[in-house]
Design an enzyme around this catalytic site. Structure first.
Site, PDB file in Angstrom:
ATOM      1  NE  ARG A 103       0.481  -5.610  -1.415  1.00 39.11           N
ATOM      2  CZ  ARG A 103       1.076  -5.894  -2.550  1.00 39.11           C
ATOM      3  NH1 ARG A 103       1.747  -7.031  -2.670  1.00 39.11           N
ATOM      4  NH2 ARG A 103       1.008  -5.091  -3.585  1.00 39.11           N
ATOM      5  CE1 TYR A 253       2.059   0.059   5.022  1.00 41.79           C
ATOM      6  CE2 TYR A 253       1.847  -1.920   3.690  1.00 41.79           C
ATOM      7  CZ  TYR A 253       1.661  -0.567   3.854  1.00 41.79           C
ATOM      8  OH  TYR A 253       1.066   0.147   2.862  1.00 41.79           O
ATOM      9  CE  LYS A 262      -4.038  -5.921  -1.344  1.00 47.20           C
ATOM     10  NZ  LYS A 262      -4.826  -5.535  -2.517  1.00 47.20           N
ATOM     11  CG  HIS A 282      -5.893  -6.600  -6.668  1.00 47.45           C
ATOM     12  ND1 HIS A 282      -4.657  -6.196  -7.107  1.00 47.45           N
ATOM     13  CD2 HIS A 282      -6.178  -5.803  -5.614  1.00 47.45           C
ATOM     14  CE1 HIS A 282      -4.210  -5.216  -6.357  1.00 47.45           C
ATOM     15  NE2 HIS A 282      -5.114  -4.947  -5.445  1.00 47.45           N
ATOM     16  CB  SER A 304      -0.721  -2.270  -5.593  1.00 47.57           C
ATOM     17  OG  SER A 304      -1.036  -3.604  -5.356  1.00 47.57           O
ATOM     18  CB  CYS A 306      -2.625   1.309 -11.237  1.00 49.86           C
ATOM     19  SG  CYS A 306      -0.990   0.686 -11.580  1.00 49.86           S
ATOM     20  CG  ASP A 329      -7.593  -3.477  -2.827  1.00 49.00           C
ATOM     21  OD1 ASP A 329      -6.930  -3.161  -3.831  1.00 49.00           O
ATOM     22  OD2 ASP A 329      -7.135  -4.198  -1.927  1.00 49.00           O
ATOM     23  NE  ARG A 423      -0.945   1.576   0.844  1.00 50.52           N
ATOM     24  CZ  ARG A 423      -1.412   0.676  -0.017  1.00 50.52           C
ATOM     25  NH1 ARG A 423      -2.702   0.517  -0.169  1.00 50.52           N
ATOM     26  NH2 ARG A 423      -0.593  -0.053  -0.741  1.00 50.52           N
TER      27      ARG A 423
HETATM   28  C1  OXD Z   1      -2.252  -3.289  -2.500  1.00 46.79           C
HETATM   29  C2  OXD Z   1      -3.195  -2.760  -1.493  1.00 46.79           C
HETATM   30  O1  OXD Z   1      -1.042  -3.247  -2.273  1.00 46.79           O
HETATM   31  O2  OXD Z   1      -4.383  -2.721  -1.798  1.00 46.79           O
HETATM   32  O3  OXD Z   1      -2.713  -3.750  -3.549  1.00 46.79           O
HETATM   33  O4  OXD Z   1      -2.786  -2.408  -0.385  1.00 46.79           O
HETATM   34 MN    MN Z   2      -4.837  -3.714  -3.646  1.00 46.47          MN
END
Ligand code: OXD
Ligand code: MN
Length: 638
Positions: A103, A253, A262, A282, A304, A306, A329, A423
């Site tokens: 991101r 991406y 997001k 989130h 993100s 974690c 998420d 991912r």
């Molecule tokens: C993030 C995702 O970056 O969920 O939080 O992709």
């Molecule tokens: Mn996320």
């Protein structure tokens, strides 16, 4: 090259009724695929406007079918955007341009009339870390500089999608326009996409969020990697909440291009939620059943990378406990007419960080992701499989490995085989522990909210907020080590309030005010802070994490049930002596795990104070400032 309509018919990929290759009454549309007749007038108008701006060669209206997926997979295979992974069923690997891997927070903007509507404006001259504002005229200039003719020679795909089950009163509809078939296929996994959404738009209020995306073309006209077109130098992600509009250019991406995630579900979503009196967060959502058969739902906000996916799919080690996954998420939470806070997962898939995922850490994810999935920037093996750091090494027996850059890889190289932000994109319905209520249009009742992050020192395994206001303060004061999900480097501890720092759709001070107001709207859940990542003075993790986190959830469950298993501390409520179930777990140093060093907390308070002053200034609600003052006083007395 895209097959023409007649060719498609000949090769049997589409049925004649779907691909009539007709012209719409409008000037601009030459529909190559899909049924334009079911576009509502407003959608048609939006598509026409985008066609006029981007000048694609053809338009493809996504119906969401398997037939369509086969067609797009064929196109991407031919171009080299994806390669098949024959070791698994219907799985693909995409390698991005190495300049397009995460991101782009610094290039993400929100446009409102005044800057203060988007970000706190403070007297301190530090760079704002709570989002970026752009004036309307600059947003229009950015669009004008990038979009005219940007889809020349390409197909424009129109993706109707629903965030949340189609037709749920908690769901929202989006129309994403993109020139990337990779985005289409990923959106078909991550959202409910296709004709059912168009049909619903016809019958409902017709409202949708406009989402325009192009991978773009560099100014030079030359793509460094033709299989992954993008324009990293001019990448920009724009949001206009007043118009429910998103415009994204230059990146293919994840969060930059799958605009439901997001951009819609969090940035635009949080502004809609503020207007309508609910929360777009989130957060993962999980259901947990205790040995007595009682079930509660918990939502948890971690930054993100974690471990949200790991917690959402946890296999509890505590006997008799069961965890089921609603989402990993994003949570949309709203009080029902009885005052119960109910949550839906607006997504339909998991876009999880691959490195670190293994049979040992997340067996449920490993049972989910090897069918019907798109992997991005992981390494591939010569037997048609995938590999990433942290995966069991037996995957490597007798095979050669190609790294995420497409080069032959060896363990000795010292370089990662997979990109740290690589991912998997996989349908949620394939998760063996998907919660039976995960698509319930009413949502699931939330009994507890957890905040957390990667805190190597000073922050205990778990503590509970004294009340809602204190909990809102804990969310506002959250900090965590930076991860690879965005462009930040190194292991610095960053402030990440509510794990929403990159995702706020409006001024963080107003966001805090909105959270505080929830107490007047219904029965608010209990709030906790967790930290699985505390290290000993020798640098070793003090807590085993993963399935053992069920011990922490058990304590939280008992607190929700009203058990008096806590004692007060200056930072909040800690588990009282012997109340954390550590049966058959050895070598846990509870003293270190729950230690509250005075000097650490003095520094923590000072860091929060500085952050609020520099970043939030006069926008900070009095109730949150008061919580900080009280914490400071308690820490001084430690
Ligand atoms: C993030 C995702 O970056 O969920 O939080 O992709
Ligand atoms: Mn996320």
């Amino acid at each position: 090259m895209l097959l023409k309509g007649a060719q498609l018919l000949r090769c049997g990929l589409v049925s004649p009724h779907r691909n009539s290759n007709f012209r719409l009454t409008c000037r601009f549309l030459s529909i190559q695929y899909g049924d334009a007749k079911i576009l509502t007038p407003a959608v048609k108008q939006y598509v026409e406007k985008c066609v006029e701006l981007c000048q694609p060669e053809r338009v493809h209206i996504c119906d969401g079918t398997e037939v369509e997926s086969k067609l797009l997979q064929g196109i991407m295979l031919k171009k080299g955007t994806i390669i098949p992974l024959p070791k698994y069923e219907n799985c693909w690997l995409a390698r991005t341009n190495p300049a397009d891997v995460a991101r782009v927070e610094g290039k993400t903007f929100i446009s409102t009339d005044s800057k203060e509507q988007t970000v706190p404006v403070t007297e301190k001259a530090t760079p704002g870390m709570l989002g970026n504002w752009i004036a309307e005229k600059d947003m229009q200039a950015a669009i004008k500089e990038r979009f005219p003719g940007c889809m020349k020679g390409r197909t424009m795909y129109v993706i109707p999608f629903s965030m949340g089950p189609v037709g749920s009163p908690l769901s929202k509809i989006g129309i994403e326009i993109t020139d990337s078939p990779y985005v289409v296929e990923s959106m078909k996994i991550m959202t409910r996409a296709g004709n059912p959404v168009l049909n619903y738009l016809q019958s409902g209020d017709g409202q949708f969020v406009k989402c325009l995306h192009s991978v773009g073309t560099p100014k030079s006209g030359v793509q460094a990697m033709p299989s992954w077109p993008c324009d990293p130098e001019r990448t920009i992600v724009l949001h206009k909440p007043a118009e429910n509009e998103i415009v994204s250019y230059g990146s293919g991406y994840g969060g930059n291009s799958l605009l439901g995630k997001k951009c819609l579900a969090l940035r635009i979503g949080s502004t809609i939620a503020k207007r309508e009196g609910w929360l777009a967060e989130h957060m993962l959502i999980l259901g947990i059943t205790n040995p007595q058969g009682k079930k509660i739902y918990i939502a948890a906000a971690f930054p993100s990378a974690c471990g949200k996916t790991n917690l959402a799919m946890m296999t509890p080690t505590l006997p008799g406990y069961k965890v089921e996954c609603v989402g990993d998420d994003i949570a949309w939470m709203k009080f029902d007419n009885k005052g119960v806070l109910r949550a839906i997962n607006p997504e339909n898939g998991f876009f999880g960080v691959a490195p670190g995922t293994s049979r040992a850490t997340n067996p449920i994810a490993m049972d989910t992701i090897f069918r019907n999935s798109v992997f991005t920037n992981v390494a591939s093996t010569s037997d048609g499989g995938v590999y990433w750091e942290g995966m069991e090494k037996d995957q490597l027996k007798g095979v050669t490995v190609t790294d995420w850059l497409g080069k032959l890889w060896s363990q000795e190289s010292g370089k990662p085989a997979a990109h740290p932000n690589s991912r998997f994109c996989t349908p949620a319905s394939q998760c063996p522990i998907i919660d039976p209520a995960w698509e319930d249009s009413e949502g699931v009742p939330i009994s507890a909210i957890l905040f957390g992050g990667r805190r190597p020192s000073g922050v205990p395994l778990v503590y509970e907020a004294r009340d809602w206001k204190h909990g809102v303060f804990i969310g506002a004061a959250m900090r965590s080590e930076a991860t690879a999900a965005a462009e930040f480097k190194g292991k610095v501890i960053m402030h990440d309030p509510f794990a929403m720092r990159p995702f706020f759709g409006y001024n963080f001070g107003d966001y805090l005010g909105h959270w505080l107001s929830m107490e007047q709207r219904g029965q608010v859940p209990k709030i906790f802070h967790v930290n699985w990542f505390r290290k000993s003075s020798e640098g070793k993790f003090l807590w085993p994490g993963f399935g053992e986190n069920s011990r922490v959830l058990d304590w939280i469950f008992r607190r929700v049930e009203g058990e008096q298993c806590f004692e007060d501390s200056p930072i909040g409520r800690l588990p009282s002596k012997n109340s954390l179930n550590l049966d058959s777990l050895e070598n846990i140093d509870l003293d270190q795990l729950f230690d509250l060093p005075k000097d650490f907390w003095e520094q923590e308070v000072a860091a929060i104070e500085r952050y609020f002053e520099e970043q939030v200034g006069h926008h900070l609600p009095g109730a949150v400032a008061e919580e900080l003052r009280e914490l400071k006083a308690r820490v001084a007395d430690m």
